[in-house]
Design a protein around this motif. Sequence first.
Motif, PDB file in Angstrom:
ATOM      1  N   ALA A 157       0.861  -1.189   0.000  1.00  0.00           N
ATOM      2  CA  ALA A 157       0.000   0.000   0.000  1.00  0.00           C
ATOM      3  C   ALA A 157       0.897   1.240   0.000  1.00  0.00           C
ATOM      4  CB  ALA A 157      -0.957   0.002   1.186  1.00  0.00           C
ATOM      5  N   PHE A 164      -1.496  -0.197   6.921  1.00  0.00           N
ATOM      6  CA  PHE A 164      -2.250  -1.389   6.509  1.00  0.00           C
ATOM      7  C   PHE A 164      -1.687  -2.640   7.197  1.00  0.00           C
ATOM      8  CE2 PHE A 164      -5.232  -0.247   3.010  1.00  0.00           C
ATOM      9  CZ  PHE A 164      -5.031   1.127   3.025  1.00  0.00           C
ATOM     10  N   LEU A 210      -8.756   2.562   7.497  1.00  0.00           N
ATOM     11  CA  LEU A 210      -8.075   2.368   6.213  1.00  0.00           C
ATOM     12  C   LEU A 210      -8.927   2.909   5.071  1.00  0.00           C
ATOM     13  CD1 LEU A 210      -6.874  -1.363   6.558  1.00  0.00           C
ATOM     14  CD2 LEU A 210      -5.674   0.734   7.241  1.00  0.00           C
TER      15      LEU A 210
END
Length: 323
Positions: A112, A119, A187
Amino acid sequence: MTIRAVVIGAGHYLPKRVVENAEFEGKIDTDDEWIRSRSGIERRHFVSEGETTSTMATAAALAALKDAGKTAADVDAIILATSTADLTFPSAATMVQAQLGMERGFAFDIQAVCAGFIFALANANALIASGQVKRVLIIGAETFSKIIDWTDRTTSVLFGDGAGALLLEAQEGDGTSKDRGILSTDLNSDGRLHDLLFADGGVSTGTTGYVRMQGNQVFRHAVEKLAATATTAMERAGIESSDIDWIVPHQANIRIIQGTAKKLNLPIEQVVVTVQDHGNTSAASIPLALSVGQERGQIKKGDLLVTEAIGGGLAWGAVVLRW
Ligand code: UT7
């Protein structure tokens, strides 16, 4: 009783080779004053021959294990956040597993980009909270020097290499914000913004590619989205910004760091800042800042932290944890 993912060790690794801003002068059309004033970066570390993302990750992991008084035999899983794995596959995490001499458990990478460590924290928390594992090594490690276009002044001066790691352990809490460990996560991603920050290579081109970034566009999204995600995570944890001891932000730009702290009503004195010495190390920047913050004596056991990051995707998020 609530199972919490508690940090029991932190460590980091930085390559020996330090490159000051002045070294870019004469090679590309830039100078120390521009880099310092627009980004806050003064120097960065770059790998030398033989150093890779997995070797740096292993060094950081060993430092975290030592800090925790544990060995690789105590670890059930490794999650490595990186966009610069040694090879297209297998994951750099499995290479770290082998380098640590781990003969059981499992290991995988998370991609990510600069938000990768957020994450990784959220995924490690889910594995621990669901009772699947007891201890997880989470690592952020990057070798961005390998994907820099050295002729592009808008990106080449910004990035650095390094690795940081945490060892998380399942511990019982009482379910309140007084617990140690991860208290909340948030997230996000918006793939419509993928062309603001990307590497222009991969299996579709047969090349590794170079970092391409519309810096001022990413900047605009960063301050707004980082403050919003940190606020959401704090609401989920049932805390207010006045409860926070430290913001530990992704280290991309001192002006983004200052702008986000201001939006969260916290003074810069309560922010762990390492961008001047490390540059932007993508997924490694938060675990590096956490480990360095602990080493400096800033972050102490029991402190309440909010950590946040944004990067390519765009992907962004925040985690509230008590150290
Ligand atoms: O980690 C993942 C997320 N990434 C980020 O959060 C990075 C976000 N962006 C930034 O940090 C900033 O946008 C930068 C540091 C990349 C750039 O700062 P800026 O204040 O947004 O500058 P800019 O891109 O608007 O460029 C201003 C000027 C331009 O010249 P003109 O078009 O105004 O003549 C650039 O060409 O600065 C020029 N410039 C440089 N000048 C000297 C760009 N790079 C350089 C350089 N040296 N290295």
